[in-house]
Write a protein that holds these residues in place. Structure first.
Motif, short mmCIF file in Angstrom:
data_model
loop_
_atom_site.label_atom_id
_atom_site.label_comp_id
_atom_site.label_asym_id
_atom_site.label_seq_id
_atom_site.Cartn_x
_atom_site.Cartn_y
_atom_site.Cartn_z
N PRO A 1 0.83 -1.20 0.00
CA PRO A 1 0.00 0.00 0.00
C PRO A 1 0.87 1.25 0.00
CG PRO A 1 -0.85 -1.61 1.55
CD PRO A 1 0.49 -2.12 1.10
N VAL A 2 0.27 2.37 -0.43
CA VAL A 2 1.03 3.61 -0.60
C VAL A 2 0.36 4.76 0.15
CG1 VAL A 2 1.98 2.91 -2.82
CG2 VAL A 2 -0.17 4.18 -2.76
N SER A 3 1.17 5.75 0.49
CA SER A 3 0.66 6.92 1.21
C SER A 3 0.21 8.03 0.27
CB SER A 3 1.73 7.46 2.16
OG SER A 3 2.02 6.51 3.16
N GLN A 4 0.59 7.92 -1.01
CA GLN A 4 0.18 8.92 -2.00
C GLN A 4 -0.17 8.25 -3.30
OE1 GLN A 4 2.56 12.56 -2.55
NE2 GLN A 4 2.41 12.27 -4.76
N LEU A 5 -1.29 8.69 -3.89
CA LEU A 5 -1.70 8.26 -5.22
C LEU A 5 -1.67 9.44 -6.16
CD1 LEU A 5 -4.88 6.05 -4.59
CD2 LEU A 5 -2.63 5.24 -5.33
N THR A 6 -1.21 9.22 -7.39
CA THR A 6 -1.31 10.21 -8.44
C THR A 6 -2.07 9.58 -9.60
OG1 THR A 6 0.78 11.25 -7.79
CG2 THR A 6 -0.04 11.73 -10.01
N LEU A 7 -3.23 10.14 -9.91
CA LEU A 7 -4.16 9.54 -10.87
C LEU A 7 -4.36 10.52 -12.02
CD1 LEU A 7 -6.71 8.26 -8.20
CD2 LEU A 7 -4.92 6.93 -9.33
N PRO A 8 -3.74 10.26 -13.19
CA PRO A 8 -3.77 11.22 -14.30
C PRO A 8 -5.00 11.06 -15.19
CG PRO A 8 -1.78 9.81 -14.33
CD PRO A 8 -2.80 9.17 -13.45
N LEU A 9 -5.53 12.20 -15.63
CA LEU A 9 -6.64 12.19 -16.57
C LEU A 9 -6.58 13.45 -17.42
CD1 LEU A 9 -9.16 10.40 -17.23
CD2 LEU A 9 -10.49 11.98 -15.84
N THR A 10 -6.74 13.27 -18.72
CA THR A 10 -6.75 14.38 -19.67
C THR A 10 -8.12 14.44 -20.32
OG1 THR A 10 -4.40 14.10 -20.15
CG2 THR A 10 -5.70 15.34 -21.75
N VAL A 11 -8.79 15.58 -20.28
CA VAL A 11 -10.05 15.77 -21.00
C VAL A 11 -9.70 16.36 -22.35
CG1 VAL A 11 -12.30 16.87 -21.02
CG2 VAL A 11 -11.33 16.06 -18.86
N ASP A 12 -9.82 15.55 -23.39
CA ASP A 12 -9.44 15.97 -24.74
C ASP A 12 -10.54 16.77 -25.42
OD1 ASP A 12 -6.86 14.59 -24.80
OD2 ASP A 12 -8.07 12.76 -24.74
N ALA A 13 -11.79 16.34 -25.24
CA ALA A 13 -12.92 17.03 -25.88
C ALA A 13 -14.17 16.81 -25.05
CB ALA A 13 -13.14 16.50 -27.30
N ALA A 14 -14.77 17.90 -24.60
CA ALA A 14 -16.01 17.82 -23.82
C ALA A 14 -16.85 19.05 -24.14
CB ALA A 14 -15.71 17.74 -22.33
N PRO A 15 -17.48 19.07 -25.31
CA PRO A 15 -18.18 20.28 -25.75
C PRO A 15 -19.38 20.60 -24.86
CG PRO A 15 -18.63 18.43 -27.22
CD PRO A 15 -17.57 17.97 -26.28
N ASP A 16 -19.18 21.62 -24.00
CA ASP A 16 -20.24 22.07 -23.10
C ASP A 16 -20.85 20.91 -22.32
OD1 ASP A 16 -21.37 24.37 -22.06
OD2 ASP A 16 -23.23 24.08 -23.17
N ALA A 17 -19.99 20.01 -21.85
CA ALA A 17 -20.47 18.77 -21.23
C ALA A 17 -20.98 19.00 -19.82
CB ALA A 17 -19.34 17.74 -21.21
N ALA A 18 -21.94 18.19 -19.43
CA ALA A 18 -22.40 18.14 -18.05
C ALA A 18 -22.97 16.76 -17.78
CB ALA A 18 -23.48 19.20 -17.81
N GLY A 19 -22.71 16.24 -16.59
CA GLY A 19 -23.41 15.04 -16.16
C GLY A 19 -22.66 13.74 -16.31
N ILE A 20 -21.35 13.75 -16.62
CA ILE A 20 -20.57 12.52 -16.68
C ILE A 20 -19.43 12.60 -15.67
CG2 ILE A 20 -19.15 11.00 -18.11
CD1 ILE A 20 -20.69 11.86 -20.53
N TYR A 21 -19.29 11.54 -14.88
CA TYR A 21 -18.32 11.49 -13.79
C TYR A 21 -17.28 10.41 -14.09
CZ TYR A 21 -16.76 11.03 -8.85
OH TYR A 21 -16.03 10.97 -7.70
N PHE A 22 -16.01 10.82 -14.17
CA PHE A 22 -14.89 9.90 -14.35
C PHE A 22 -14.27 9.69 -12.97
CE2 PHE A 22 -15.64 11.98 -18.36
CZ PHE A 22 -15.54 10.95 -19.29
N ALA A 23 -14.57 8.57 -12.35
CA ALA A 23 -14.27 8.38 -10.94
C ALA A 23 -13.28 7.24 -10.70
CB ALA A 23 -15.55 8.09 -10.17
#
Length: 259
Positions: free
Chosen positions: A50-72
């Protein structure tokens, strides 16, 4: 106490908690939208412990006026309690793309004095934290989650957003305390992509998952690219994926998307 929950109830609970927090903090509308099954992800830091720190990368490439989607992301601790963290594309403000970062716990013993956080999770116990920030499409943003300190019977958990590559601070998501028996983050876990609002079913969003990393005792380990698996039924979302030099690029399309 809200544990244990089925995976479906956990997803529905975290959706409602995050939306409730966002509604209070940013004046956003709430809905009762929920789904029996959603696209799921799996990830590993490659760390042997187990680790004391997590680094979780995510790039949003295209989200035209987006609402309502959760990347969890799930981030289960050694005790089994499971904080959640992730990003939600939001509608543009004056042409500027926006993201909301979230960090939450359904542990009844969670406490907070952080201005970015509030008590409650789906009408039950817990703490929910959220922050919105301007972002540049195609830029990697890393969720940095830490077991920051332990004092007596409690441990402090923090969540922040930094720019990938440079490590420049972008936004503080929030912090909360848990019992010190909660422990460190497990080295591998899962996650989900959920239409937490009805509007999510009419969106198409392209994101790129980077390689998660974990840090323990001064040593950083980096895992492989996360996996993404579609549900057999129950969600309005479907996904397609391809690997690029930046990571695993996933296009998420709602069944009401007309673009």
């Amino acid at each position: 106490m809200r544990f244990p929950l089925t995976s479906t109830r956990r997803r529905t609970a975290v959706r409602a908690a995050v939306v409730a927090t966002a509604a209070a903090a940013f004046g956003l509308a709430m809905t009762g939208q929920s789904f029996a099954s959603t696209p799921t992800t799996g990830w590993s830091t490659g760390a042997p412990t187990p680790v004391s720190q997590l680094t979780l990368p995510l790039t949003v490439d295209a989200a035209p006026d987006a609402a309502g989607i959760y990347f969890a992301y799930y981030t289960t601790l050694e005790s089994g309690t499971r904080p959640y963290a992730g990003l939600q594309p939001k509608p543009q403000t004056d042409g500027q793309p926006r993201l909301q970062a979230v960090f939450s716990s359904f542990n009844a013993a969670a406490t907070t004095d952080d201005d970015h956080c509030s008590y409650g999770a789906d009408g039950g116990a817990g703490v929910s934290c959220a922050v919105q920030f301007d972002y540049t499409p195609g830029t990697e943003y890393d969720l940095v989650l830490k077991l920051a300190s332990t004092t007596g019977d409690t441990q402090l958990m923090t969540g922040d957003v930094v720019e990938g590559g440079t490590g420049a601070a972008v936004a503080h998501i929030g912090s909360f305390s848990l019992p010190s028996t909660s422990g460190r983050f497990r080295a591998s876990d899962g996650g989900f992509i959920e239409p937490y609002l009805t509007a999510g079913c009419s969106q198409q969003v392209t994101v790129t998952y980077g390689r998660p990393s974990g840090t323990e005792a001064g040593q950083t380990y980096t895992g492989g690219l996360p996996t993404v698996t579609d549900p057999a039924s129950g969600s309005c979302l479907s996904t397609t994926a391809q690997d690029t030099p930046q990571g695993r690029q996933v296009t998420v399309t709602g069944d009401s998307f007309t673009g």
